[in-house]
Scaffold this motif. Structure first.
Motif, PDB file in Angstrom:
ATOM      1  N   SER A 162    -105.305-107.195 -26.994  1.00 45.57           N
ATOM      2  CA  SER A 162    -106.125-108.371 -27.279  1.00 45.57           C
ATOM      3  C   SER A 162    -106.565-108.394 -28.741  1.00 45.57           C
ATOM      4  O   SER A 162    -107.220-107.464 -29.220  1.00 45.57           O
ATOM      5  CB  SER A 162    -107.357-108.387 -26.369  1.00 45.57           C
ATOM      6  OG  SER A 162    -108.302-109.335 -26.822  1.00 45.57           O
ATOM      7  N   ALA A 163    -106.224-109.486 -29.439  1.00 51.79           N
ATOM      8  CA  ALA A 163    -106.627-109.619 -30.844  1.00 51.79           C
ATOM      9  C   ALA A 163    -108.145-109.711 -30.976  1.00 51.79           C
ATOM     10  O   ALA A 163    -108.734-109.141 -31.910  1.00 51.79           O
ATOM     11  CB  ALA A 163    -105.968-110.850 -31.459  1.00 51.79           C
ATOM     12  N   SER A 164    -108.804-110.407 -30.058  1.00 52.93           N
ATOM     13  CA  SER A 164    -110.257-110.549 -30.141  1.00 52.93           C
ATOM     14  C   SER A 164    -110.956-109.214 -29.919  1.00 52.93           C
ATOM     15  O   SER A 164    -111.940-108.899 -30.599  1.00 52.93           O
ATOM     16  CB  SER A 164    -110.751-111.593 -29.134  1.00 52.93           C
ATOM     17  OG  SER A 164    -110.452-111.204 -27.808  1.00 52.93           O
ATOM     18  N   LEU A 165    -110.456-108.412 -28.984  1.00 49.74           N
ATOM     19  CA  LEU A 165    -111.069-107.106 -28.753  1.00 49.74           C
ATOM     20  C   LEU A 165    -110.766-106.146 -29.901  1.00 49.74           C
ATOM     21  O   LEU A 165    -111.601-105.312 -30.258  1.00 49.74           O
ATOM     22  CB  LEU A 165    -110.606-106.532 -27.420  1.00 49.74           C
ATOM     23  CG  LEU A 165    -111.194-107.209 -26.187  1.00 49.74           C
ATOM     24  CD1 LEU A 165    -110.619-106.620 -24.914  1.00 49.74           C
ATOM     25  CD2 LEU A 165    -112.713-107.102 -26.163  1.00 49.74           C
ATOM     26  N   ARG A 166    -109.588-106.249 -30.478  1.00 52.05           N
ATOM     27  CA  ARG A 166    -109.293-105.410 -31.654  1.00 52.05           C
ATOM     28  C   ARG A 166    -110.294-105.682 -32.772  1.00 52.05           C
ATOM     29  O   ARG A 166    -110.745-104.762 -33.453  1.00 52.05           O
ATOM     30  CB  ARG A 166    -107.871-105.681 -32.162  1.00 52.05           C
ATOM     31  CG  ARG A 166    -106.772-105.040 -31.344  1.00 52.05           C
ATOM     32  CD  ARG A 166    -105.435-105.146 -32.072  1.00 52.05           C
ATOM     33  NE  ARG A 166    -104.338-104.614 -31.287  1.00 52.05           N
ATOM     34  CZ  ARG A 166    -103.122-104.373 -31.770  1.00 52.05           C
ATOM     35  NH1 ARG A 166    -102.856-104.640 -33.056  1.00 52.05           N
ATOM     36  NH2 ARG A 166    -102.160-103.873 -30.998  1.00 52.05           N
ATOM     37  N   ALA A 167    -110.627-106.946 -32.974  1.00 53.40           N
ATOM     38  CA  ALA A 167    -111.593-107.291 -34.029  1.00 53.40           C
ATOM     39  C   ALA A 167    -112.952-106.658 -33.739  1.00 53.40           C
ATOM     40  O   ALA A 167    -113.627-106.156 -34.653  1.00 53.40           O
ATOM     41  CB  ALA A 167    -111.713-108.806 -34.139  1.00 53.40           C
ATOM     42  N   ARG A 168    -113.378-106.677 -32.467  1.00 58.96           N
ATOM     43  CA  ARG A 168    -114.654-106.065 -32.098  1.00 58.96           C
ATOM     44  C   ARG A 168    -114.596-104.548 -32.290  1.00 58.96           C
ATOM     45  O   ARG A 168    -115.540-103.940 -32.798  1.00 58.96           O
ATOM     46  CB  ARG A 168    -114.974-106.413 -30.644  1.00 58.96           C
ATOM     47  CG  ARG A 168    -116.342-105.927 -30.173  1.00 58.96           C
ATOM     48  CD  ARG A 168    -117.451-106.612 -30.966  1.00 58.96           C
ATOM     49  NE  ARG A 168    -118.761-106.155 -30.550  1.00 58.96           N
ATOM     50  CZ  ARG A 168    -119.561-106.817 -29.721  1.00 58.96           C
ATOM     51  NH1 ARG A 168    -119.166-107.977 -29.230  1.00 58.96           N
ATOM     52  NH2 ARG A 168    -120.740-106.337 -29.407  1.00 58.96           N
TER      53      ARG A 168
END
Length: 351
Positions: free
Chosen positions: A116-122
């Motif tokens: 997940s790109a969004s979780l990687r950012a977090r």
């Protein structure tokens, strides 16, 4: 268009979906999937995992892996990895705790298996200051001794469901009735993967199979058997699958599985027998399945809680109870450890 619209169109075009295909679309569809569109963790999300309950969990996991590293002659370069690392909280706590183990953090290459790109950012924000790298799958990890944790990872993998009928099985599928998503059954037939389950099931019983679990666990086990290392698998489930365990959570409350596709978390209980067999098939040693509460107590969570209680007695006591008490996560969640054949058993687990 919503995910419901997409699913209805897909079923009309190609026929009913297996539960695994339904779960995969609900969780991972690139535009409408649950993990593609939100941060599901914490009080503002849909569920809370053990690392978010207390720092004690990640600290003890990290120290258990560090002890395994020491027991295997402290290799000078190794991969420290996590499958499905959520917000990165567990890894952050593990790195903080193991910084006191001489040489461990310095030798570690930290890798997170996260699609997940969004979780990687977090995760990137939570682990700022650490040299972290990301891959989409275990196969992308470098070849080196592997020390790995998977907490609430396998429960999110899609499962197929089969209902026994005589000596055959009928797969449960998601279809349409009056334009509404509904569960139905395919025709009865043999299932080679379930032939051994005819001995311990009866007509009407449901057994779940997780197609992705064995390849992923097998890849982890192959690397540990070949290069050294250890793995800790922590999840809810039991030794052998039986019954319909697929559940949906939205805003911390159970909701019907077909009610809000893409807006609720979908999970299923983990079959630890399958994971253990997959590890051993690759030449890896597997521990006995151990309740999470017992595992954490063996690692010293009570002593750590007493230290943290000096700053927050009430909050620490509540976290300790939630992680270890039999009526909370203590018995529902189980731990399986992997290590190379002949290596010392992992801390907190029985060989």
């Amino acid at each position: 268009m919503t995910l419901t619209d997409y699913l209805i169109a897909r079923i009309r075009a190609s026929g009913p979906l297996s539960m695994a295909d339904y779960m995969a679309d609900c969780l991972l569809h690139p535009q409408f999937g649950y993990y593609s569109t939100r941060d599901p963790f914490g009080a503002a999300g849909d569920f809370v995992t053990a690392p978010e309950i207390s720092q004690m969990f990640g600290e003890l996991i990290g120290l258990a892996l560090a002890q395994a590293w020491l027991d295997q002659a402290a290799p000078g370069r190794f991969v420290l990895a996590e499958l499905g690392p959520g917000r990165g909280t567990l890894m952050a706590d593990a790195l903080r705790a193991t910084a006191r183990v001489p040489g461990f953090v310095q030798a570690a290459e930290v890798w997170l298996v996260e699609a997940s790109a969004s979780l990687r950012a977090r995760q990137r924000k939570v682990l700022a200051g650490h040299n972290v790298q990301w891959v989409d799958s275990v196969a992308g990890l470098p070849e080196a001794p592997l020390y790995l944790v998977a907490n609430e990872f396998f429960d999110a993998l899609p499962v197929r469901q089969f209902q026994r009928e005589g000596d055959g099985w009928r797969e449960r599928r998601v279809g349409l009735e009056g334009g509404v998503l509904t569960l139905g059954l395919a025709g009865a037939g043999p299932q080679a993967a379930l032939s051994h389950r005819l001995a311990d099931t009866k007509d009407g019983d449901i057994v779940e199979l997780c197609p992705a679990a064995t390849p992923i666990l097998g890849e982890v086990a192959r690397r540990i058997a070949r290069n050294g290392g250890a793995a800790l698998i922590v999840d809810y489930g039991d030794w052998r699958s039986l019954g319909d365990t697929v559940q949906a959570l939205k805003a911390h409350r159970p909701v019907p599985v077909l009610e809000t596709p893409g807006e609720a978390d979908l999970t299923a209980h983990v079959d630890f027998e399958v994971l253990s067999q997959a590890a051993q098939a690759e030449g890896c040693a597997a521990s006995r399945m151990t309740p999470q509460g017992l595992f954490l107590e063996r690692l010293g969570i009570t002593a750590r809680a007493e230290t943290l209680a000096r700053a927050d007695a009430e909050g620490t006591a509540a976290a300790h109870r939630r992680l270890t008490h039999p009526d909370e996560m203590g018995n529902l969640f189980k731990v399986l450890g992997l290590c190379p054949p002949g290596a010392p058993p992992l801390a907190g687990l029985d060989p």
